[in-house]
Design a protein around this motif. Structure first.
Motif, PDB file in Angstrom:
ATOM      1  N   SER A   1       0.817  -1.213   0.000  1.00  0.00           N
ATOM      2  CA  SER A   1       0.000   0.000   0.000  1.00  0.00           C
ATOM      3  C   SER A   1       0.849   1.260   0.000  1.00  0.00           C
ATOM      4  CB  SER A   1      -0.919   0.008   1.228  1.00  0.00           C
ATOM      5  OG  SER A   1      -0.162  -0.149   2.412  1.00  0.00           O
ATOM      6  N   ALA A   2       2.078   1.149   0.479  1.00  0.00           N
ATOM      7  CA  ALA A   2       3.068   2.223   0.495  1.00  0.00           C
ATOM      8  C   ALA A   2       4.419   1.536   0.640  1.00  0.00           C
ATOM      9  CB  ALA A   2       2.809   3.193   1.651  1.00  0.00           C
ATOM     10  N   PRO A   3       5.511   2.217   0.348  1.00  0.00           N
ATOM     11  CA  PRO A   3       6.811   1.543   0.454  1.00  0.00           C
ATOM     12  C   PRO A   3       7.010   0.858   1.817  1.00  0.00           C
ATOM     13  CG  PRO A   3       7.070   3.662  -0.617  1.00  0.00           C
ATOM     14  CD  PRO A   3       5.643   3.591  -0.163  1.00  0.00           C
ATOM     15  N   GLY A   4       7.204  -0.443   1.774  1.00  0.00           N
ATOM     16  CA  GLY A   4       7.436  -1.218   2.980  1.00  0.00           C
ATOM     17  C   GLY A   4       6.193  -1.713   3.692  1.00  0.00           C
ATOM     18  N   ARG A   5       5.022  -1.164   3.346  1.00  0.00           N
ATOM     19  CA  ARG A   5       3.785  -1.540   4.033  1.00  0.00           C
ATOM     20  C   ARG A   5       3.072  -2.591   3.180  1.00  0.00           C
ATOM     21  NH1 ARG A   5       2.971   2.066   8.131  1.00  0.00           N
ATOM     22  NH2 ARG A   5       2.269   0.146   9.149  1.00  0.00           N
ATOM     23  N   ALA A   6       3.377  -3.852   3.442  1.00  0.00           N
ATOM     24  CA  ALA A   6       2.937  -4.942   2.560  1.00  0.00           C
ATOM     25  C   ALA A   6       1.925  -5.860   3.229  1.00  0.00           C
ATOM     26  CB  ALA A   6       4.144  -5.757   2.098  1.00  0.00           C
ATOM     27  N   ASN A   7       1.029  -6.375   2.405  1.00  0.00           N
ATOM     28  CA  ASN A   7      -0.003  -7.328   2.796  1.00  0.00           C
ATOM     29  C   ASN A   7       0.103  -8.549   1.892  1.00  0.00           C
ATOM     30  OD1 ASN A   7      -1.982  -5.359   4.496  1.00  0.00           O
ATOM     31  ND2 ASN A   7      -1.207  -4.283   2.706  1.00  0.00           N
ATOM     32  N   VAL A   8      -0.395  -9.680   2.376  1.00  0.00           N
ATOM     33  CA  VAL A   8      -0.408 -10.904   1.583  1.00  0.00           C
ATOM     34  C   VAL A   8      -1.811 -11.484   1.601  1.00  0.00           C
ATOM     35  CG1 VAL A   8       0.548 -13.222   1.287  1.00  0.00           C
ATOM     36  CG2 VAL A   8       1.991 -11.391   2.191  1.00  0.00           C
ATOM     37  N   VAL A   9      -2.322 -11.827   0.421  1.00  0.00           N
ATOM     38  CA  VAL A   9      -3.650 -12.438   0.309  1.00  0.00           C
ATOM     39  C   VAL A   9      -3.563 -13.616  -0.652  1.00  0.00           C
ATOM     40  CG1 VAL A   9      -6.086 -12.095  -0.258  1.00  0.00           C
ATOM     41  CG2 VAL A   9      -4.759 -10.196   0.683  1.00  0.00           C
ATOM     42  N   THR A  10      -4.191 -14.715  -0.278  1.00  0.00           N
ATOM     43  CA  THR A  10      -4.291 -15.868  -1.177  1.00  0.00           C
ATOM     44  C   THR A  10      -5.584 -16.601  -0.877  1.00  0.00           C
ATOM     45  OG1 THR A  10      -3.047 -17.729  -2.110  1.00  0.00           O
ATOM     46  CG2 THR A  10      -3.122 -17.576   0.288  1.00  0.00           C
ATOM     47  N   ARG A  11      -5.942 -17.515  -1.764  1.00  0.00           N
ATOM     48  CA  ARG A  11      -7.189 -18.258  -1.617  1.00  0.00           C
ATOM     49  C   ARG A  11      -6.907 -19.748  -1.739  1.00  0.00           C
ATOM     50  NH1 ARG A  11     -13.099 -17.160  -2.806  1.00  0.00           N
ATOM     51  NH2 ARG A  11     -12.427 -14.969  -2.846  1.00  0.00           N
ATOM     52  N   VAL A  12      -7.424 -20.502  -0.771  1.00  0.00           N
ATOM     53  CA  VAL A  12      -7.394 -21.960  -0.826  1.00  0.00           C
ATOM     54  C   VAL A  12      -8.742 -22.410  -1.371  1.00  0.00           C
ATOM     55  CG1 VAL A  12      -7.119 -24.095   0.478  1.00  0.00           C
ATOM     56  CG2 VAL A  12      -5.862 -22.041   1.175  1.00  0.00           C
ATOM     57  N   SER A  13      -8.745 -23.046  -2.533  1.00  0.00           N
ATOM     58  CA  SER A  13     -10.002 -23.431  -3.176  1.00  0.00           C
ATOM     59  C   SER A  13     -10.669 -24.573  -2.416  1.00  0.00           C
ATOM     60  CB  SER A  13      -9.748 -23.858  -4.619  1.00  0.00           C
ATOM     61  OG  SER A  13      -9.240 -22.778  -5.366  1.00  0.00           O
ATOM     62  N   GLY A  14     -11.961 -24.422  -2.181  1.00  0.00           N
ATOM     63  CA  GLY A  14     -12.729 -25.459  -1.519  1.00  0.00           C
ATOM     64  C   GLY A  14     -13.307 -26.458  -2.499  1.00  0.00           C
ATOM     65  N   THR A  15     -13.959 -27.461  -1.965  1.00  0.00           N
ATOM     66  CA  THR A  15     -14.540 -28.514  -2.805  1.00  0.00           C
ATOM     67  C   THR A  15     -15.935 -28.183  -3.288  1.00  0.00           C
ATOM     68  OG1 THR A  15     -15.393 -29.675  -0.851  1.00  0.00           O
ATOM     69  CG2 THR A  15     -13.182 -30.280  -1.634  1.00  0.00           C
ATOM     70  N   ASP A  16     -16.593 -27.197  -2.649  1.00  0.00           N
ATOM     71  CA  ASP A  16     -17.971 -26.858  -3.009  1.00  0.00           C
ATOM     72  C   ASP A  16     -18.044 -25.386  -3.379  1.00  0.00           C
ATOM     73  OD1 ASP A  16     -20.666 -26.452  -3.310  1.00  0.00           O
ATOM     74  OD2 ASP A  16     -21.244 -27.484  -1.455  1.00  0.00           O
ATOM     75  N   PRO A  17     -18.045 -25.061  -4.657  1.00  0.00           N
ATOM     76  CA  PRO A  17     -18.051 -23.648  -5.064  1.00  0.00           C
ATOM     77  C   PRO A  17     -19.370 -22.940  -4.787  1.00  0.00           C
ATOM     78  CG  PRO A  17     -18.255 -25.080  -6.981  1.00  0.00           C
ATOM     79  CD  PRO A  17     -18.001 -25.985  -5.812  1.00  0.00           C
ATOM     80  N   LEU A  18     -20.398 -23.697  -4.375  1.00  0.00           N
ATOM     81  CA  LEU A  18     -21.703 -23.097  -4.151  1.00  0.00           C
ATOM     82  C   LEU A  18     -21.868 -22.551  -2.733  1.00  0.00           C
ATOM     83  CD1 LEU A  18     -23.998 -25.673  -6.009  1.00  0.00           C
ATOM     84  CD2 LEU A  18     -23.020 -23.529  -6.874  1.00  0.00           C
ATOM     85  N   VAL A  19     -20.950 -22.883  -1.824  1.00  0.00           N
ATOM     86  CA  VAL A  19     -21.078 -22.389  -0.447  1.00  0.00           C
ATOM     87  C   VAL A  19     -20.213 -21.150  -0.276  1.00  0.00           C
ATOM     88  CG1 VAL A  19     -21.614 -24.675   0.464  1.00  0.00           C
ATOM     89  CG2 VAL A  19     -19.237 -23.915   0.381  1.00  0.00           C
ATOM     90  N   PRO A  20     -20.563 -20.289   0.674  1.00  0.00           N
ATOM     91  CA  PRO A  20     -19.788 -19.049   0.866  1.00  0.00           C
ATOM     92  C   PRO A  20     -18.363 -19.331   1.311  1.00  0.00           C
ATOM     93  CG  PRO A  20     -21.926 -18.933   1.970  1.00  0.00           C
ATOM     94  CD  PRO A  20     -21.740 -20.358   1.564  1.00  0.00           C
ATOM     95  N   ALA A  21     -17.487 -18.399   0.987  1.00  0.00           N
ATOM     96  CA  ALA A  21     -16.090 -18.503   1.396  1.00  0.00           C
ATOM     97  C   ALA A  21     -15.921 -18.001   2.824  1.00  0.00           C
ATOM     98  CB  ALA A  21     -15.207 -17.704   0.445  1.00  0.00           C
ATOM     99  N   LEU A  22     -14.818 -18.409   3.430  1.00  0.00           N
ATOM    100  CA  LEU A  22     -14.486 -18.028   4.804  1.00  0.00           C
ATOM    101  C   LEU A  22     -13.159 -17.273   4.798  1.00  0.00           C
ATOM    102  CD1 LEU A  22     -15.186 -18.462   7.921  1.00  0.00           C
ATOM    103  CD2 LEU A  22     -13.560 -20.372   7.793  1.00  0.00           C
ATOM    104  N   LEU A  23     -13.112 -16.151   5.481  1.00  0.00           N
ATOM    105  CA  LEU A  23     -11.887 -15.365   5.600  1.00  0.00           C
ATOM    106  C   LEU A  23     -11.150 -15.732   6.885  1.00  0.00           C
ATOM    107  CD1 LEU A  23      -9.988 -12.961   4.873  1.00  0.00           C
ATOM    108  CD2 LEU A  23     -11.610 -11.484   6.096  1.00  0.00           C
ATOM    109  N   VAL A  24      -9.857 -15.974   6.773  1.00  0.00           N
ATOM    110  CA  VAL A  24      -8.979 -16.156   7.941  1.00  0.00           C
ATOM    111  C   VAL A  24      -7.922 -15.060   7.864  1.00  0.00           C
ATOM    112  CG1 VAL A  24      -7.385 -17.685   9.133  1.00  0.00           C
ATOM    113  CG2 VAL A  24      -9.390 -18.654   7.968  1.00  0.00           C
TER     114      VAL A  24
END
Length: 453
Positions: A61-84
């Motif tokens: 977001s600014a020099p040195g201020r970093a975030n990491v985001v990724t997604r682990v795919s589930g087996t059922d694409p019809l159910v809502p996702a969960l954020l950790v």
């Protein structure tokens, strides 16, 4: 012969300790006001995720201020996702005050020491160890699981979750619920008969944040002269009124549920449901009946406003034309109108106030399958546990993610001994965590994520 499952569990146990230690050694101190650098930790996290076959995005977001985001795919694409989610930054630590260096990550006698051992590099390490185990075993959750490791949680979240929500909302598509810090940790107390009792409070609400700046204007002049328009005097009077104000009781559904369930676990009758119970008159005495467990709810039955900073003048014999103060306000759900009108009355027309940082209060339902799955996961690994909901007195990144419609819970499970005061370890000297608590936490987290519907 050691089974494949046992061998993998040993890897998880080793990795959660190693990852916590190595993350602590990466100094990600957040001094506020934009002074922080999470990128080295973000790179470390992204590398561990990549090794697990995931495709993390490192977002600065600014020099040195970093975030990491990724997604682990589930087996059922019809159910809502969960954020950790978990944050990578930590509050400052003075090495001169610590028994071990705060960024050593050392392990002594089964205890891992360092800034972030509790808040919250331990949780980041748990998640990393867990998803790497899933990669090795080929297991996939039913729901998509979005992992977010953020910057700047220890200040305003402007470089972290707030920025992600504003600039990268698409990464959280489908998420309806999330889990983050401050819940699922042992709280040692005793029953009314004196028997030891282990409570596990799960965060199901947060007070809103209202950091304020108060400003008084007056007439500058010589300190030896009478001055009826003294900015310092006006500010001091307002600060004193704020400090002395007793806020009325405001019982939210989450806190009411917390009191009810804690009372049942302790074995006392608080009288909360009795006809004629007056919260303003009777609640403090009712909380006393809960014993030490009353501290879980006492900070969240009222709004609060604590003066924390004062700034005025430059010379003792000069009356300044202005004076400012900082106030840390915390607001319960549905309590914001009351907070604003009360501050208006307490400051009067001589002192102006404004928000320096403002975030909304949160409340989450406790009768959902997700809450039930968290409760069940804890009881599976701690059969004598009494799991209760509670509202957090402070705030987390869940406030920012709530802007995307994500209901947040506090759930970073740890089993701690009575000798460790969990709340005192937050932002405290000699922050530390038993390695057995990390192993317990990753097992409970695994149970939850593999069973939640």
């Amino acid at each position: 012969m050691v089974s494949d499952e046992s061998a993998d569990q040993q890897i998880v146990d080793d990795e959660v300790i190693r990852f916590t230690s190595e993350l602590i050694r990466i100094d990600t101190t957040n001094r506020g006001g934009g002074d922080g650098r999470e990128r080295p930790a973000a790179e470390y996290v992204a590398e561990r995720l990549t090794e697990a076959g995931l495709r993390p995005e490192l977002l600065e977001s600014a020099p040195g201020r970093a975030n990491v985001v990724t997604r682990v795919s589930g087996t059922d694409p019809l159910v809502p996702a969960l954020l950790v989610h978990g944050h990578l930054d930590v509050v400052p630590a003075d090495p001169a005050l610590w028994r071990t260096h705060p960024f050593s990550g050392e392990v002594h006698d089964g205890v891992l020491w360092g800034r972030g051992a509790i808040d919250m590099k331990n949780a980041v390490a748990m998640v990393l160890a867990l998803v790497r185990s899933w990669a090795r075993t080929g297991w996939r959750p039913r729901r998509d699981v979005v992992l977010a490791f953020t910057a700047d949680e220890e200040d305003s979240a402007a470089y972290g979750a707030s920025w992600l929500v504003r600039e990268h909302a698409g990464l959280f598509a489908g998420c309806t619920e999330g889990i983050g810090e401050s819940g699922g940790v042992t709280f040692h107390t005793e029953t009314a008969s004196g028997a030891p009792l282990r409570l596990y409070p799960i965060g199901a609400g947060e007070r809103g944040t209202a950091w304020l700046r108060l400003t008084a204007k007056g007439t500058a002049g010589h300190g030896s002269k009478v001055n009826d328009d003294n900015a310092v005097s006006s500010l001091a009077a307002a600060v004193a009124r704020i400090a002395e104000h007793r806020w009325p009781v405001r019982l939210t559904p989450v806190t009411r549920a917390a009191i009810t369930e804690i009372a049942a676990a302790v074995g006392v009758d608080t009288g909360l449901a009795a006809p004629g119970f007056d919260p303003d008159r009777d609640l403090d005495a009712a909380l006393e009946r809960l014993g030490s467990a009353g501290s879980l709810v006492r900070p969240t039955v009222r709004n609060s406003a604590n003066p924390t900073m004062l700034d005025a003048g430059y010379k003792v014999n000069v009356i300044p034309e202005s004076a400012t103060a900082g106030v840390d306000g915390r607001v319960l759900p549905d309590g914001e109108d009351e907070f604003r009108s009360t501050l208006d009355a307490l400051t009067s027309d001589r002192v102006a106030w404004e928000y320096v940082h403002h975030s909304v209060p949160l409340a989450a339902p406790v009768d959902t399958p997700t809450f039930a799955a968290m409760r069940a996961a804890l009881v599976t690994h701690e059969p004598d546990a009494r799991v209760v909901p509670f509202c957090m007195s402070g705030g987390t990144d869940a406030k920012q993610f709530a802007e995307l419609g994500i209901t947040g819970y506090g759930f970073v499970p740890l089993r701690l001994p009575p000798s460790l005061d969990y709340q005192a370890l937050f932002h405290g000297v000699d922050e530390r965590v038993p390695v057995d608590a990390l192993r317990f936490g990753v097992r409970v987290l695994d149970r939850f994520l593999t069973t939640v519907e």
